[in-house]
Design a protein around this motif. Structure first.
Motif, short mmCIF file in Angstrom:
data_model
loop_
_atom_site.label_atom_id
_atom_site.label_comp_id
_atom_site.label_asym_id
_atom_site.label_seq_id
_atom_site.Cartn_x
_atom_site.Cartn_y
_atom_site.Cartn_z
N GLU A 107 63.22 11.43 77.42
CA GLU A 107 63.69 10.54 76.59
C GLU A 107 63.07 10.65 75.13
OE1 GLU A 107 66.73 7.90 75.25
OE2 GLU A 107 66.55 9.23 77.23
N LYS A 108 63.78 10.74 74.18
CA LYS A 108 63.21 10.33 72.78
C LYS A 108 62.92 8.94 72.64
CE LYS A 108 65.23 14.58 70.54
NZ LYS A 108 65.82 15.32 71.60
N LYS A 110 63.03 5.62 70.76
CA LYS A 110 64.13 4.91 69.94
C LYS A 110 63.27 3.90 69.04
CE LYS A 110 68.52 2.78 69.62
NZ LYS A 110 69.91 2.75 70.16
N THR A 112 63.47 0.91 66.85
CA THR A 112 64.41 -0.44 66.95
C THR A 112 63.83 -1.45 65.95
OG1 THR A 112 63.21 -1.36 68.73
CG2 THR A 112 65.01 -0.16 69.31
N LEU A 138 64.39 11.01 62.29
CA LEU A 138 65.41 10.27 63.17
C LEU A 138 66.87 10.99 63.33
CD1 LEU A 138 64.52 6.72 62.46
CD2 LEU A 138 63.33 8.15 63.92
N ASN A 139 67.34 10.82 64.60
CA ASN A 139 69.03 11.34 64.45
C ASN A 139 69.65 9.88 64.34
OD1 ASN A 139 68.84 9.75 66.75
ND2 ASN A 139 68.86 11.62 68.32
N ASN A 140 70.80 10.13 64.64
CA ASN A 140 71.79 9.14 64.24
C ASN A 140 71.69 7.86 65.12
OD1 ASN A 140 73.30 10.40 66.33
ND2 ASN A 140 74.91 11.03 64.92
N SER A 141 70.95 8.05 66.36
CA SER A 141 70.77 6.79 67.25
C SER A 141 69.41 6.41 66.97
CB SER A 141 71.11 7.65 68.60
OG SER A 141 72.22 7.95 68.98
N ASN A 142 68.88 6.68 66.05
CA ASN A 142 67.59 6.35 65.64
C ASN A 142 66.31 6.67 66.52
OD1 ASN A 142 68.21 5.15 63.12
ND2 ASN A 142 68.37 2.93 63.99
N LYS A 143 66.52 7.80 67.23
CA LYS A 143 65.73 8.40 68.18
C LYS A 143 64.83 9.34 67.42
CE LYS A 143 67.97 7.33 72.57
NZ LYS A 143 68.70 7.85 73.77
N THR A 175 69.08 12.37 60.21
CA THR A 175 70.08 11.61 59.48
C THR A 175 69.23 10.43 58.88
OG1 THR A 175 70.76 10.24 61.39
CG2 THR A 175 72.09 12.28 60.69
#
Length: 232
Positions: A107-108, A110, A112, A138-143, A175
């Motif tokens: 799991e990357k 995240k 927050t 970070l990706n678009n899920s902020n991971k 992103t």
């Protein structure tokens, strides 16, 4: 008049060399499993090419790479044309593939809040006696996709290679970016150079629809967040 085939055409290469050329000119995704294994073993035997031998090896596992990866060196050497060196190469390559799958399954982390950035980076740069400047992608899920050291030593605008930062962001599909550097002095006050670097990267990233989400100054026990202090 029919045009004479080019000597550089893949089909004019020897059967053992064709998979290499195919990968070079068409990309690795264009190759079958057998062709990839053929590149590993390099050559076949007197009766069959590397690709034909690889197809035969894979056929014994119903073309299941996981099952092939479970074969021992001795079992791989039972195929004519596969000596110890080739068997070890196959085993090593499949083990790397297994490890890569394991890493991708992790799991990357995240991001927050600024605190989560501090928790990620403090163990890396918080106690150093010199300054280091890092970029978190970070990706678009902020991971977190990746984190890279951009420079080591004093922080000045000349040390920030904006093109390199954005090139890597595009390559990994990021992103969002978070900047982070440490202050060995323990001061949490951003310098003018800190502010300039932040704006420089923010403006450049905007043209590629990539956001600079924060910039943290990190010390051993505390941090300063540009985002929290509305300096972005």
């Amino acid at each position: 008049m029919q045009e004479k085939p080019s000597s550089f055409s893949i089909k004019n290469w020897s059967q053992d060399d064709q998979p290499r050329e195919k990968l070079l000119y068409k990309g690795k995704a264009a190759l079958s499993d057998a062709e990839l294994v053929a590149i590993l073993i390099g050559s076949g035997n007197r009766e069959e090419s590397a690709v034909a031998l690889s197809k035969r090896i894979l056929a014994t596992t119903d073309n299941n790479l996981s099952d092939l990866g479970k074969r021992s060196i001795k079992q791989l050497m039972e195929f004519k044309g596969i000596g110890e060196a080739k068997a070890i190469t196959i085993a090593a390559a499949l083990e790397l593939g297994r490890r890569r799958r394991g890493e991708e399954a992790l799991e990357k982390k995240k991001i927050t809040s600024s605190k989560s950035v501090f928790e990620l980076m403090q163990p890396i740069i918080g106690e150093l006696q010199h300054e280091e400047f890092w970029i978190i992608y970070l990706n678009n899920s902020n991971k977190v996709i990746q984190k890279n050291q951009l420079s080591k030593g004093g922080i000045t605008g000349t040390l920030v290679d904006v093109r390199l930062v954005l090139k890597n962001a595009l390559e990994v599909g990021a992103t969002g970016l978070i900047l982070a550097h440490n202050h060995p002095s323990g001061s949490l006050k951003p310098s003018e150079a800190d502010k300039q670097i932040t704006q420089k990267l923010k403006i450049a990233a905007q043209s590629l629809d990539i956001k600079v989400l924060d910039h943290l100054i990190i010390t051993e026990k505390a941090y300063f967040s540009f985002a929290d202090e509305t300096l972005l």
